[in-house]
Design a protein around this motif. Structure first.
Motif, short mmCIF file in Angstrom:
data_model
loop_
_atom_site.label_atom_id
_atom_site.label_comp_id
_atom_site.label_asym_id
_atom_site.label_seq_id
_atom_site.Cartn_x
_atom_site.Cartn_y
_atom_site.Cartn_z
N GLU A 287 0.87 -1.19 0.00
CA GLU A 287 0.00 0.00 0.00
C GLU A 287 0.90 1.23 0.00
O GLU A 287 1.81 1.33 0.84
CB GLU A 287 -0.82 0.04 1.29
N VAL A 288 0.69 2.16 -0.88
CA VAL A 288 1.52 3.37 -0.87
C VAL A 288 0.69 4.58 -0.43
O VAL A 288 1.02 5.28 0.52
CB VAL A 288 2.18 3.61 -2.24
N GLN A 289 -0.43 4.81 -1.12
CA GLN A 289 -1.35 5.92 -0.78
C GLN A 289 -0.61 7.24 -0.58
O GLN A 289 -0.70 7.87 0.47
CB GLN A 289 -2.18 5.58 0.47
N HIS A 290 0.10 7.63 -1.59
CA HIS A 290 0.80 8.92 -1.52
C HIS A 290 0.28 9.82 -2.64
O HIS A 290 0.49 9.55 -3.81
CB HIS A 290 2.31 8.68 -1.67
N ASP A 291 -0.45 10.87 -2.25
CA ASP A 291 -1.03 11.78 -3.24
C ASP A 291 0.00 12.86 -3.58
O ASP A 291 0.40 13.66 -2.74
CB ASP A 291 -2.31 12.41 -2.69
N ILE A 292 0.42 12.85 -4.85
CA ILE A 292 1.46 13.79 -5.31
C ILE A 292 0.98 15.24 -5.17
O ILE A 292 1.76 16.15 -4.92
CB ILE A 292 1.79 13.51 -6.80
N MET A 293 -0.33 15.47 -5.33
CA MET A 293 -0.89 16.83 -5.27
C MET A 293 -0.87 17.40 -3.86
O MET A 293 -0.85 18.61 -3.67
CB MET A 293 -2.34 16.82 -5.75
N ARG B 194 -0.24 21.29 -1.98
CA ARG B 194 -1.27 21.96 -1.19
C ARG B 194 -0.77 22.29 0.22
O ARG B 194 -1.07 23.34 0.77
CB ARG B 194 -2.54 21.10 -1.11
N GLU C 50 8.65 24.12 -16.97
CA GLU C 50 7.31 23.95 -16.42
C GLU C 50 6.33 25.04 -16.87
O GLU C 50 6.72 26.16 -17.17
CB GLU C 50 7.36 23.90 -14.90
N HIS D 197 3.70 26.31 -15.14
CA HIS D 197 2.95 26.92 -14.05
C HIS D 197 3.91 27.24 -12.92
O HIS D 197 4.99 26.64 -12.83
CB HIS D 197 1.90 25.92 -13.52
N CYS E 194 -2.53 24.55 -16.82
CA CYS E 194 -1.78 23.91 -15.73
C CYS E 194 -1.94 24.58 -14.36
O CYS E 194 -1.97 23.87 -13.35
CB CYS E 194 -0.31 23.82 -16.12
N VAL F 97 -4.34 25.45 -12.81
CA VAL F 97 -5.51 24.91 -12.10
C VAL F 97 -5.08 23.92 -11.01
O VAL F 97 -5.66 23.88 -9.93
CB VAL F 97 -6.47 24.20 -13.10
N ASP F 98 -4.07 23.13 -11.30
CA ASP F 98 -3.67 22.06 -10.38
C ASP F 98 -2.78 22.56 -9.23
O ASP F 98 -2.46 21.78 -8.34
CB ASP F 98 -2.90 20.97 -11.14
N PHE F 99 -2.33 23.81 -9.28
CA PHE F 99 -1.31 24.23 -8.32
C PHE F 99 -1.70 25.48 -7.54
O PHE F 99 -1.55 26.60 -8.01
CB PHE F 99 0.03 24.44 -9.05
#
Lengths: 126, 218
Positions: free
Chosen positions: B8-14, B18, B92, B94, B125, B127-129
């Motif tokens: 199980e990793v469950q690591h949200d890159i986003m 945040r 990049e 953004h 882009c 939007v995500d950051f």
């Protein structure tokens, strides 16, 4: 081009988890991508294939699961799956399915989550 | 012999971005600096609008100028005698909270009331950051076409203020600026939309008042 930086962050995360678990190879990686992210799963997959060369992930199967949008409506207090205006990743406009309002809080749909990995380990480590 | 194991990793890159964005906002709050993330396409008029705001507003203003490679915009802001940090994103598309964290570190926050963060020219882009700003102003222009809003709905969904710029050119480029206002309203019924022309001065005072109101209500 933020698929590239996201792909790199995913690979770093996977390698970290693989090394901590003494993997000799990563067989499978499952990633959850929210429908409200500006990430294109196809591009992400392509870049992952390119940048995993010569790593423990080189031959791994990459599975990308779409995460639908979940909301809490500030207007009618509905909680659950949103109506997304079309299923295209780029253009999901979020509506409450109950009252049709757009004044909603996003609960799910913005993630890029490395969910789990399948690894191969040698018997000594098993 | 080898054995397959599931981890199980469950690591949200986003989430990492945040978290950093929240940290940025806490730092800005501590110094009582109100930050505005200015987002818009290349050539929509973000730099000119920020320059005009620097000259018009009775606040001590600082700027983070995000560009892909050049320091051209940062140079323009410096001519207005305000503290400026130029950020280059390299490849990049953004700004992200990490880059902004470094830039904030290099600004004299104690001597500032408002920080304008000019994002890279891109409606997709950013939007995500989240950067840790207190409001997001989206700047588009009629010269981008009156289907711009329909084509990039997500950036408008999260906007706190939308500026439709260069309205003096609408007839020349055959664009219906009212349609653009209507399209924003359909995506984000709450948001204030202001039609501007920096050349004629149309709508500019309204932008000043709108930002001022956000700052005072915060």
């Amino acid at each position: 081009m933020h698929e590239l930086s996201m792909a790199q962050a995913i690979v770093d995360t996977v390698l970290d988890a693989a090394e901590k678990n003494n993997a000799t190879e990563v067989v499978e990686v499952t990633i959850e991508v929210g429908m409200l992210t500006m990430l294109n799963p196809e591009q992400l997959k392509f870049l992952l294939d390119v940048i995993t060369e010569d790593t423990l992930l080189e031959n791994s199967k990459i599975i990308i699961e779409d995460v639908p949008v979940e909301i809490e409506c500030r207007n009618c207090e509905f909680e659950g799956l949103a109506n997304t205006d079309g299923s295209d990743h780029y253009l999901a406009i979020v509506l409450c399915p109950e009252c049709g309002e757009r004044n909603v809080e996003i609960i799910k749909g913005r993630e890029c989550n490395v969910k789990n990995i399948k690894i191969e380990k040698s018997d000594e480590d098993a | 012999m080898h054995k397959i194991a599931e981890v199980e990793v469950q690591h949200d890159i986003m989430v990492a971005n945040r978290k950093l964005a929240k940290k940025n906002q806490r730092k800005l709050d501590k110094e009582s600096v109100f930050a505005v993330d200015v987002v818009g396409a290349i050539g929509s008029g973000k730099t000119s609008l920020i320059e005009a705001l620097i000259d018009a507003m009775d606040y001590r203003i600082g700027v983070i100028a995000g560009d892909v490679i050049s320091k051209y915009d940062a140079g323009r802001f410096q001519q207005h005698q305000v503290p400026v940090v130029g950020l280059n994103t390299g490849k990049e598309c953004h700004l992200d909270a990490h880059l902004v964290e470094h830039a904030i570190h290099d600004l004299p926050l104690a001597e500032m009331d408002i920080l304008f963060i000019e994002n890279v020219g891109n409606l997709i882009c950013p939007v995500d950051f989240d950067l840790g700003s207190h409001m997001r102003m989206v700047v588009i222009s009629v010269t981008e076409g009156d289907d711009t809003v329909e084509k990039h709905p997500l950036i408008f969904q999260d906007a706190d203020l939308v500026v439709i710029n260069k309205v003096d050119l609408a007839d020349a480029v055959g664009v219906d600026s009212d349609k653009m206002v209507k399209d924003v309203g359909e995506i984000n019924p709450e948001v204030q939309v202001i039609k501007t022309s920096l050349k004629t001065g149309t709508g500019f005072e309204e932008v000043v008042k709108a930002i001022d109101k956000f700052l005072k209500d915060y």
